[in-house]
Design a protein around this motif. Structure first.
Motif, PDB file in Angstrom:
ATOM      1  N   GLU A  15       0.926  -1.018  -0.065  1.00 52.04           N
ATOM      2  CA  GLU A  15       0.318   0.035  -0.207  1.00 52.04           C
ATOM      3  C   GLU A  15       0.786   1.370  -0.032  1.00 52.04           C
ATOM      4  O   GLU A  15       1.835   1.531   0.436  1.00 52.04           O
ATOM      5  CB  GLU A  15      -0.394  -0.075   0.894  1.00 52.04           C
ATOM      6  N   ILE A  16       1.177   2.180  -1.100  1.00 50.71           N
ATOM      7  CA  ILE A  16       1.739   2.839  -0.839  1.00 50.71           C
ATOM      8  C   ILE A  16       0.755   4.503  -1.208  1.00 50.71           C
ATOM      9  O   ILE A  16      -0.495   4.494  -1.593  1.00 50.71           O
ATOM     10  CB  ILE A  16       2.166   3.351  -2.555  1.00 50.71           C
ATOM     11  N   PRO A  17       0.759   5.008  -0.123  1.00 51.31           N
ATOM     12  CA  PRO A  17       0.294   6.450   0.316  1.00 51.31           C
ATOM     13  C   PRO A  17      -0.067   7.475  -0.828  1.00 51.31           C
ATOM     14  O   PRO A  17       0.826   7.630  -1.256  1.00 51.31           O
ATOM     15  CB  PRO A  17       0.028   6.858   1.467  1.00 51.31           C
ATOM     16  N   VAL A  18      -1.397   7.531  -1.313  1.00 45.66           N
ATOM     17  CA  VAL A  18      -1.399   9.011  -2.149  1.00 45.66           C
ATOM     18  C   VAL A  18      -2.803   9.654  -2.004  1.00 45.66           C
ATOM     19  O   VAL A  18      -3.180   9.262  -1.761  1.00 45.66           O
ATOM     20  CB  VAL A  18      -1.713   7.815  -4.049  1.00 45.66           C
ATOM     21  N   HIS A  19      -2.369  10.608  -2.686  1.00 49.99           N
ATOM     22  CA  HIS A  19      -3.294  12.269  -2.230  1.00 49.99           C
ATOM     23  C   HIS A  19      -3.073  12.885  -3.742  1.00 49.99           C
ATOM     24  O   HIS A  19      -2.697  13.051  -4.178  1.00 49.99           O
ATOM     25  CB  HIS A  19      -2.354  12.887  -1.105  1.00 49.99           C
ATOM     26  N   HIS A  21      -5.380  16.351  -3.834  1.00 51.19           N
ATOM     27  CA  HIS A  21      -5.772  17.783  -3.812  1.00 51.19           C
ATOM     28  C   HIS A  21      -5.110  17.940  -1.758  1.00 51.19           C
ATOM     29  O   HIS A  21      -6.601  18.117  -0.949  1.00 51.19           O
ATOM     30  CB  HIS A  21      -6.728  18.410  -3.983  1.00 51.19           C
ATOM     31  N   GLY A  22      -4.594  17.459  -1.316  1.00 51.87           N
ATOM     32  CA  GLY A  22      -4.493  16.786   0.115  1.00 51.87           C
ATOM     33  C   GLY A  22      -5.382  15.656   0.802  1.00 51.87           C
ATOM     34  O   GLY A  22      -4.933  15.332   1.976  1.00 51.87           O
ATOM     35  N   ASP A  23      -6.530  14.786  -0.322  1.00 50.33           N
ATOM     36  CA  ASP A  23      -6.617  13.308   0.706  1.00 50.33           C
ATOM     37  C   ASP A  23      -5.841  12.479  -0.017  1.00 50.33           C
ATOM     38  O   ASP A  23      -6.095  12.592  -0.788  1.00 50.33           O
ATOM     39  CB  ASP A  23      -9.034  13.702   0.425  1.00 50.33           C
ATOM     40  N   PRO A  24      -6.195  11.407   1.221  1.00 50.85           N
ATOM     41  CA  PRO A  24      -5.593  10.115   0.805  1.00 50.85           C
ATOM     42  C   PRO A  24      -6.858   9.483  -0.450  1.00 50.85           C
ATOM     43  O   PRO A  24      -8.291   9.889  -0.144  1.00 50.85           O
ATOM     44  CB  PRO A  24      -5.646   9.296   2.090  1.00 50.85           C
ATOM     45  N   ALA A  59       2.100  10.239  -1.473  1.00 49.12           N
ATOM     46  CA  ALA A  59       2.105  10.632   0.312  1.00 49.12           C
ATOM     47  C   ALA A  59       4.028  10.265   0.220  1.00 49.12           C
ATOM     48  O   ALA A  59       4.119   8.673   1.134  1.00 49.12           O
ATOM     49  CB  ALA A  59       1.266  10.651   1.341  1.00 49.12           C
ATOM     50  N   ARG A  60       4.179  11.516   1.730  1.00 54.51           N
ATOM     51  CA  ARG A  60       5.924  10.426   2.486  1.00 54.51           C
ATOM     52  C   ARG A  60       5.405   9.975   3.522  1.00 54.51           C
ATOM     53  O   ARG A  60       5.118  10.950   4.375  1.00 54.51           O
ATOM     54  CB  ARG A  60       7.170  12.091   2.472  1.00 54.51           C
ATOM     55  N   LYS A  61       6.059   9.120   3.906  1.00 54.11           N
ATOM     56  CA  LYS A  61       5.457   8.589   5.520  1.00 54.11           C
ATOM     57  C   LYS A  61       6.773   9.193   6.470  1.00 54.11           C
ATOM     58  O   LYS A  61       7.831   9.456   5.771  1.00 54.11           O
ATOM     59  CB  LYS A  61       6.197   6.827   5.679  1.00 54.11           C
ATOM     60  N   ASN A  62       6.473   9.919   7.570  1.00 51.88           N
ATOM     61  CA  ASN A  62       7.069  10.896   8.708  1.00 51.88           C
ATOM     62  C   ASN A  62       7.848   9.763   9.174  1.00 51.88           C
ATOM     63  O   ASN A  62       6.841   9.268   9.822  1.00 51.88           O
ATOM     64  CB  ASN A  62       6.624  12.458   9.375  1.00 51.88           C
ATOM     65  N   ASN A  63       9.220  10.043   9.518  1.00 50.94           N
ATOM     66  CA  ASN A  63       9.869   9.172   9.988  1.00 50.94           C
ATOM     67  C   ASN A  63      10.765   9.677  11.564  1.00 50.94           C
ATOM     68  O   ASN A  63      11.420   9.983  11.970  1.00 50.94           O
ATOM     69  CB  ASN A  63      11.096   8.726   9.387  1.00 50.94           C
ATOM     70  N   VAL A  64       9.983  11.654  11.481  1.00 48.60           N
ATOM     71  CA  VAL A  64      10.631  11.641  13.199  1.00 48.60           C
ATOM     72  C   VAL A  64       8.955  11.274  14.227  1.00 48.60           C
ATOM     73  O   VAL A  64       8.220  11.421  14.242  1.00 48.60           O
ATOM     74  CB  VAL A  64       9.380  13.374  12.647  1.00 48.60           C
TER      75      VAL A  64
END
Length: 64
Positions: A15-19, A21-24, A59-64
């Motif tokens: 599953e690769i997150p895609v948005h 206009h900001g919506d998944p 969408a990029r996953k945050n690794n913070v």
């Protein structure tokens, strides 16, 4: 996103997150001849819309 990346996402086993206009969204299919993608919101697969693949963002996953 570019056409080749959209194809990779669509054909991926992960599953690769895609948005859009900001919506998944889910990419349901792509049209090779028009560079358009059929998408649906992740929360509502019943509503589909045809959009330009240029409007899709991975969408990029945050690794913070």
């Amino acid at each position: 996103m570019d056409f080749n990346r959209v194809k990779e996402v669509l054909n991926s086993n992960q599953e690769i997150p895609v948005h859009y206009h900001g919506d998944p969204v889910w990419i349901e299919s792509i049209e090779d001849t028009s560079s358009m993608a059929l998408i649906s919101n992740q929360g509502n697969h019943g509503e589909k819309q045809l959009v330009s693949i240029d409007a899709l963002q991975e969408a990029r996953k945050n690794n913070v």
